[in-house]
Design a protein around this motif. Sequence first.
Motif, PDB file in Angstrom:
ATOM      1  N   THR A 124       0.828  -1.202   0.000  1.00 54.26           N
ATOM      2  CA  THR A 124       0.000   0.000   0.000  1.00 54.26           C
ATOM      3  C   THR A 124       0.867   1.258   0.000  1.00 54.26           C
ATOM      4  O   THR A 124       0.635   2.173  -0.776  1.00 54.26           O
ATOM      5  CB  THR A 124      -0.925   0.021   1.236  1.00 54.26           C
ATOM      6  N   VAL A 125       1.848   1.291   0.884  1.00 56.95           N
ATOM      7  CA  VAL A 125       2.775   2.425   0.974  1.00 56.95           C
ATOM      8  C   VAL A 125       4.196   1.869   0.997  1.00 56.95           C
ATOM      9  O   VAL A 125       4.698   1.485   2.050  1.00 56.95           O
ATOM     10  CB  VAL A 125       2.508   3.274   2.235  1.00 56.95           C
ATOM     11  N   GLU A 137       8.154   8.439  -1.378  1.00 56.36           N
ATOM     12  CA  GLU A 137       8.469   9.834  -1.716  1.00 56.36           C
ATOM     13  C   GLU A 137       9.096   9.995  -3.098  1.00 56.36           C
ATOM     14  O   GLU A 137       9.187  11.106  -3.613  1.00 56.36           O
ATOM     15  CB  GLU A 137       9.369  10.472  -0.643  1.00 56.36           C
ATOM     16  N   HIS A 138       9.479   8.887  -3.714  1.00 58.84           N
ATOM     17  CA  HIS A 138      10.056   8.916  -5.066  1.00 58.84           C
ATOM     18  C   HIS A 138       9.007   8.671  -6.150  1.00 58.84           C
ATOM     19  O   HIS A 138       9.360   8.580  -7.322  1.00 58.84           O
ATOM     20  CB  HIS A 138      11.167   7.872  -5.188  1.00 58.84           C
ATOM     21  N   HIS A 139       7.757   8.547  -5.762  1.00 55.54           N
ATOM     22  CA  HIS A 139       6.688   8.252  -6.711  1.00 55.54           C
ATOM     23  C   HIS A 139       5.609   9.333  -6.618  1.00 55.54           C
ATOM     24  O   HIS A 139       4.888   9.426  -5.621  1.00 55.54           O
ATOM     25  CB  HIS A 139       6.100   6.866  -6.433  1.00 55.54           C
ATOM     26  N   GLY A 140       5.527  10.145  -7.652  1.00 54.67           N
ATOM     27  CA  GLY A 140       4.638  11.301  -7.658  1.00 54.67           C
ATOM     28  C   GLY A 140       3.196  10.993  -7.312  1.00 54.67           C
ATOM     29  O   GLY A 140       2.568  11.720  -6.540  1.00 54.67           O
ATOM     30  N   HIS A 198      -7.359   1.682  -2.156  1.00 56.60           N
ATOM     31  CA  HIS A 198      -7.377   0.972  -3.439  1.00 56.60           C
ATOM     32  C   HIS A 198      -6.455   1.654  -4.435  1.00 56.60           C
ATOM     33  O   HIS A 198      -5.687   0.985  -5.143  1.00 56.60           O
ATOM     34  CB  HIS A 198      -8.809   0.884  -3.997  1.00 56.60           C
ATOM     35  N   ARG A 199      -6.512   2.972  -4.507  1.00 55.93           N
ATOM     36  CA  ARG A 199      -5.631   3.704  -5.427  1.00 55.93           C
ATOM     37  C   ARG A 199      -4.176   3.558  -5.009  1.00 55.93           C
ATOM     38  O   ARG A 199      -3.294   3.340  -5.852  1.00 55.93           O
ATOM     39  CB  ARG A 199      -6.022   5.180  -5.486  1.00 55.93           C
ATOM     40  N   ALA A 228       1.120   1.542  -5.899  1.00 54.56           N
ATOM     41  CA  ALA A 228       2.268   0.854  -5.304  1.00 54.56           C
ATOM     42  C   ALA A 228       2.647  -0.371  -6.128  1.00 54.56           C
ATOM     43  O   ALA A 228       3.829  -0.639  -6.352  1.00 54.56           O
ATOM     44  CB  ALA A 228       1.962   0.466  -3.855  1.00 54.56           C
ATOM     45  N   SER A 229       1.650  -1.097  -6.632  1.00 50.12           N
ATOM     46  CA  SER A 229       1.963  -2.273  -7.444  1.00 50.12           C
ATOM     47  C   SER A 229       2.594  -1.885  -8.774  1.00 50.12           C
ATOM     48  O   SER A 229       3.443  -2.596  -9.300  1.00 50.12           O
ATOM     49  CB  SER A 229       0.725  -3.138  -7.662  1.00 50.12           C
ATOM     50  N   ARG A 230       2.210  -0.729  -9.305  1.00 46.59           N
ATOM     51  CA  ARG A 230       2.792  -0.265 -10.570  1.00 46.59           C
ATOM     52  C   ARG A 230       4.255   0.137 -10.428  1.00 46.59           C
ATOM     53  O   ARG A 230       4.990   0.135 -11.403  1.00 46.59           O
ATOM     54  CB  ARG A 230       2.020   0.941 -11.102  1.00 46.59           C
TER      55      ARG A 230
END
Length: 148
Positions: free
Chosen positions: A72-73, A78-81, A119-120, A125-127
């Motif tokens: 989830t996190v 912090e490196h993913h917009g 969910h988002r 996170a999976s992407r």
Amino acid sequence: MTSPDHTPEHSPEHSPEYLEFPGQPETLPPDLFPTFPLCWATLSEIDTEDALEELEDWISWLVDRYALDHRTVPPCWEHHGALVEELSALRTAWITAFNITGRPEAPLEWHAQFALALHRLSDWASRTGCRTEHRADHAVLPGARGGS
């Protein structure tokens, strides 16, 4: 209401930034009031670093409080917009919902939005592909989707 920041050094007589309200016996620190959403795209590098530090403290609490994991996190959020934007929006809404000036039903509404945000967050996170190590986001150029 007592907060960890409400120490004698931060009391009204030692700090002019505390606000007084007519008819209220105590003064209230300004950090108890709603915050405004951040537009990350407009922040300077220094402002971005400061905002990320504040967000990091809240996210550490959030991850611990709600037993969230890397699905989830991820530790490198912090490196993913997209994760920064979503987590920042959640924090802003949380501050507003749990503020002493908030409506009584606001915490329930925050939890409803939090459930949708989970969910988002999980999707983003999976992407990332980040599991045990950070992987940089891949920029998608216009017209590059699906190899076209």
